[in-house]
Each structure stands twice: as structure tokens, then as C-alpha cells.
Design an enzyme around this catalytic site. Sequence first.
Site, mmCIF file in Angstrom:
data_model
loop_
_atom_site.group_PDB
_atom_site.id
_atom_site.type_symbol
_atom_site.label_atom_id
_atom_site.label_comp_id
_atom_site.label_asym_id
_atom_site.label_seq_id
_atom_site.Cartn_x
_atom_site.Cartn_y
_atom_site.Cartn_z
ATOM 1 N N HIS A 154 -11.861 41.372 -1.617
ATOM 2 C CA HIS A 154 -10.662 40.535 -1.532
ATOM 3 C C HIS A 154 -9.439 41.446 -1.462
ATOM 4 O O HIS A 154 -8.582 41.246 -0.609
ATOM 5 C CB HIS A 154 -10.592 39.606 -2.739
ATOM 6 C CG HIS A 154 -9.412 38.697 -2.719
ATOM 7 N ND1 HIS A 154 -9.240 37.742 -1.747
ATOM 8 C CD2 HIS A 154 -8.324 38.604 -3.537
ATOM 9 C CE1 HIS A 154 -8.108 37.083 -1.965
ATOM 10 N NE2 HIS A 154 -7.528 37.601 -3.026
ATOM 11 N N LYS B 80 -7.252 43.778 4.396
ATOM 12 C CA LYS B 80 -5.860 43.339 4.223
ATOM 13 C C LYS B 80 -4.874 44.372 4.780
ATOM 14 O O LYS B 80 -3.770 44.021 5.168
ATOM 15 C CB LYS B 80 -5.585 43.094 2.736
ATOM 16 C CG LYS B 80 -6.485 42.053 2.044
ATOM 17 C CD LYS B 80 -6.246 40.663 2.505
ATOM 18 C CE LYS B 80 -6.825 39.590 1.578
ATOM 19 N NZ LYS B 80 -8.278 39.602 1.404
ATOM 20 N N HIS C 184 -2.452 39.449 4.080
ATOM 21 C CA HIS C 184 -3.247 38.466 3.348
ATOM 22 C C HIS C 184 -3.058 37.109 4.017
ATOM 23 O O HIS C 184 -2.005 36.482 3.861
ATOM 24 C CB HIS C 184 -2.807 38.427 1.888
ATOM 25 C CG HIS C 184 -3.712 37.611 1.019
ATOM 26 N ND1 HIS C 184 -4.807 36.933 1.504
ATOM 27 C CD2 HIS C 184 -3.692 37.375 -0.327
ATOM 28 C CE1 HIS C 184 -5.414 36.305 0.513
ATOM 29 N NE2 HIS C 184 -4.768 36.564 -0.607
ATOM 30 N N PHE D 75 -10.591 35.736 -4.140
ATOM 31 C CA PHE D 75 -10.104 35.350 -5.467
ATOM 32 C C PHE D 75 -8.740 34.678 -5.305
ATOM 33 O O PHE D 75 -7.893 35.186 -4.571
ATOM 34 C CB PHE D 75 -9.989 36.577 -6.375
ATOM 35 C CG PHE D 75 -11.233 37.437 -6.361
ATOM 36 C CD1 PHE D 75 -12.484 36.877 -6.564
ATOM 37 C CD2 PHE D 75 -11.140 38.795 -6.115
ATOM 38 C CE1 PHE D 75 -13.633 37.662 -6.535
ATOM 39 C CE2 PHE D 75 -12.282 39.591 -6.078
ATOM 40 C CZ PHE D 75 -13.535 39.026 -6.290
ATOM 41 N N PHE E 139 -5.225 32.442 -6.867
ATOM 42 C CA PHE E 139 -4.379 31.976 -7.970
ATOM 43 C C PHE E 139 -4.982 30.684 -8.505
ATOM 44 O O PHE E 139 -5.541 29.876 -7.751
ATOM 45 C CB PHE E 139 -2.956 31.723 -7.473
ATOM 46 C CG PHE E 139 -2.071 32.944 -7.543
ATOM 47 C CD1 PHE E 139 -2.463 34.087 -8.217
ATOM 48 C CD2 PHE E 139 -0.826 32.928 -6.947
ATOM 49 C CE1 PHE E 139 -1.639 35.201 -8.291
ATOM 50 C CE2 PHE E 139 0.013 34.043 -7.013
ATOM 51 C CZ PHE E 139 -0.396 35.174 -7.685
#
Lengths: 406, 85
Positions: A301, A330, A335, A392, A394
Site C-alpha cells: 500500500h 505510489k 495515491h 489500508f 482511513f
Amino acid sequence: MKRVAITGAGVITPLGNNVATLINGLEQGKNSTVYIPEWEKYKGLRSLVGAPAVLENEKLIPRQNRRSMGRLSIFAVQAAEQALRDANIPQDALSGGRLGCVIGSTMGSAESIAEAFETLLPDNDLSKLTSTKFFQCVSHTAALNVGQCLGITGTVMSTNAACASALQAIGTGYDLIRLGEQDIMLCGGAEGLHPTVVGSFDVLFATSTKFNQNPKATPRPFDAQRDGLVCGEGSGIVVLEDYDCAKKRGAKIYAEIIGFNSFGNGSHVSESSREAITACIKETLKRAQVSPQEIDYINAHATATIQGDKEEAAALREIFGANVPVSSLKGNLGHTLGASGAIELIASLMMMEKSIIYPTLNLTSPDKECQGINHIMQPLRKKINLLLKNCFAFGGINASLVCKKE
Amino acid sequence: MTEQDVIRLVNEVFVDSFEIEKSRLVPEANIFMDLGLDSLDIVDLVVALQKKFGVTIRDDERVRTIRTLGDLQQFILTLKKEIGK
């Protein structure tokens, strides 16, 4: 339980608007971060960099379908159309009730939501709102628009778990096919770049702010000089299919999904937890019935936030040690939030096909807290039989997926 | 505002908001059957016309009788005259 194959892929990304262009960009080590001068007007917004995709050919979508689409839904429809073509799915399957779609995004179109409030609030006047703004703003906008535009009559569903949205969508489609409820699923995510989205990360000190004058040097996943994420946009859609049906019709199979899991951390809305990530990945491996040492590649991630990268690295270190190659895309793509799980999975499937691992761009000196894992910093030729994809989000929502080469 | 101004501005809404070619914008064209608008489009048509002409249409009962582009152009002309009085 039925087996599930991935038989098609489509993307709109900051590196280009089809899979071939995306892979070409990764091969060339391109970074898509740019300085966005239009954002200078926002007080308090410190991160003035983003990874935009190009909105093009939108008028090929009929107006009566397009009117309910914000930017992210247009991306989703275009990626879905690519994926269907790639998988060679017959047109009549769309309306047969056995084909569905699960597509997520962080939220509805941020651009449309901003426009709605800009229309409504100055005079508190609802009469100026157009009828289709609602459909652009709702959280299931990508799924509903793909469903309507393509004439899908099977399951139409949305997963809205921020940066885990796309992987949760793929996991949900995987379950629907495994259970025999659907035969073919279009799954993935979409996201639109907008200053309000960047701002939501910026207020949490999660964005990259030190590279506004040197945008190509950011984001820097796992690197000692990393200073936060760079928001991107686009869409990634995969076609999932009943494995036996795919074999029977002679479809090209990129990989088989053999394990998926999504766990919450139950502890903090924004702080990543190495314990929760570890638990999520271990459960995914258990469901896939593979050991950590059997994994050939981990697509991390790793967004380049100070906190998130070290927690993911710690979890990977504990489970895999320093043996399994790890990279994050990324640094190339920024992202892409709700789209990232699908775009990066598709890129990983292409790596699997080409037996190559693309490195983590901008990772030149791994942070000491991110060390102890096998960082790929140069392209690596390697046969990939099993890959792990992490996302992953928030809200403390983690997701992982294991794919096996056909 | 002349009758020709009203016709031109109404037609602009159909071109700009609904991507309809100018050649199809004849007075006898049925807004639903010939120009292809549906219930959602009518809401947006009202919003666009209110903005363009500075009139209030949404709750005007006369809207329900409009069928053709010509009906709509005449309705806007009538509204503008009423405002003028």
C-alpha cells in the site's frame, strides 16, 4: 465454493488511459506528480502537487448516461468498457442477470459535491440545482453509473472504504462468484482529484508538502526523505469470472484469486496499526492456504506517509522477513485512493505476466523504520507465481488479496 | 428582448444543455418524442431557462401544457411580457 479467475482489466491512470500505457510508464520509471497552480488560491492548503489523469473521449458516452456522471464515474465507465473488451465478454451477458458490478470510491464525485454546495449556499436556493447532481454526488455513483451505462441487470453494489474501496470491491465480487450468485463481476474503484480531497489529507499532515517546487521527487514510499502522500485519480476495473466458465469459453486468465480478507483495526481512525495489518495479512494467507515464504511479490500500500509506511513495513518484516520482494507503485502513480487497489493490482498482474517486478520509484534510501524487508529499488526479473496486494484505509480498514498465476 | 432573441436563447439551452443539433430545433418538434428529453431533463431545462431569462417557471401550472419547442418559446415570451407589465 467456485474458483474465481481474473479475465479482463481496464484502467484510467495518471500514467495513461489504458493498461499498455500504464505498464509502459512503469517500465520507463515515470512519475506523474505535477505542481497544480490553481490550488494556490486555497488558504491553508500546503500540498500543491497532484497526480492527475487526462479526462478524454467522455462525449463517446451518450449524454443521457453521462449527465449523471462526475469525473470519477466517467473514469469508471471507460475502465469498465476496456475491461469488458479485454475479457471478450459477450454483450448479451450484461443484461442476463448473472453479470454484476461492485465498484467503490472514497465518496461521490468531489468536484460535483463542491459544485452542488457552491450552487446552493450563496443564496440558500435549491431551485438552481440540476436534477442529475445528486447522482454524481452519491457514494455509489461509480457503481450506479457503470450499471446504468452498460445495462447491467445483475448485482450492482458499492464499497466505500476510502483507500481500500477497490480491493473490497474485488473481494466482494470474488465472494459473489465463489458462492455461485453471479458468474461474472466487474470490480474495482474510481477516484477524482480535487482540492477538497487533498485538503482532507492535508489537515491531517498526511500530504507531501516539501516538494511543491520539485514534484517529480515525490511521493517517496518507504524513503527516509518521504513527507506524505500525493493524491491521484483514475479508475481500475477487473473482470472476475467463474473459473470453470472462463476455462470453458477459452478466456485468457491473468490469475486466480485464492484469498481475500478485510479487517478493521478497532483502535484508531487514522493511525495505521502494525498489529492490525499483520492480522489482516495473516488471515488472508490462511484463507489462501499459502505460507508467507510462498509469496513471490508484495505490492505494498505504502503511500509515503511517515506513519503508514513504517507500520506496513513492520508488519511485512514480521510476516515475511527480508525475503519476499516488496514495491509500491505510489511513486509512479501517486495515491489514487479508492481506485488504487484495482489499478495497482492490474499493474501487478502484468508484472506477473511479464515476470518482472517494477521498483518503488523515489525510494533511494529506505527509512530505518522501514528496513528489514526486501525493497525493490531497481527492476527485478523474477517469476511471480503468487502475489499479495495490500490496501489500508482511513477508518482503520485493512484489506489484502492473494492471486495465483494461471 | 425581441421574439427572435427569445427563440435564439431558448434554442441555445437545447444546444448547450442537451447537445441537440440546431437543425432539429424546429417549432413543431415535440420536446419529449422528437428532441428526446425525459423527466430529469425537464428539471434541468427549467433550471437552465430560469437562469437564462431571470424568470420563475418551476411552480407555474402552465408548464404542464407545453409539448413542443414552439410552445416553450411562446411561454417564455408570455412570461417576459408579464414581467414587463
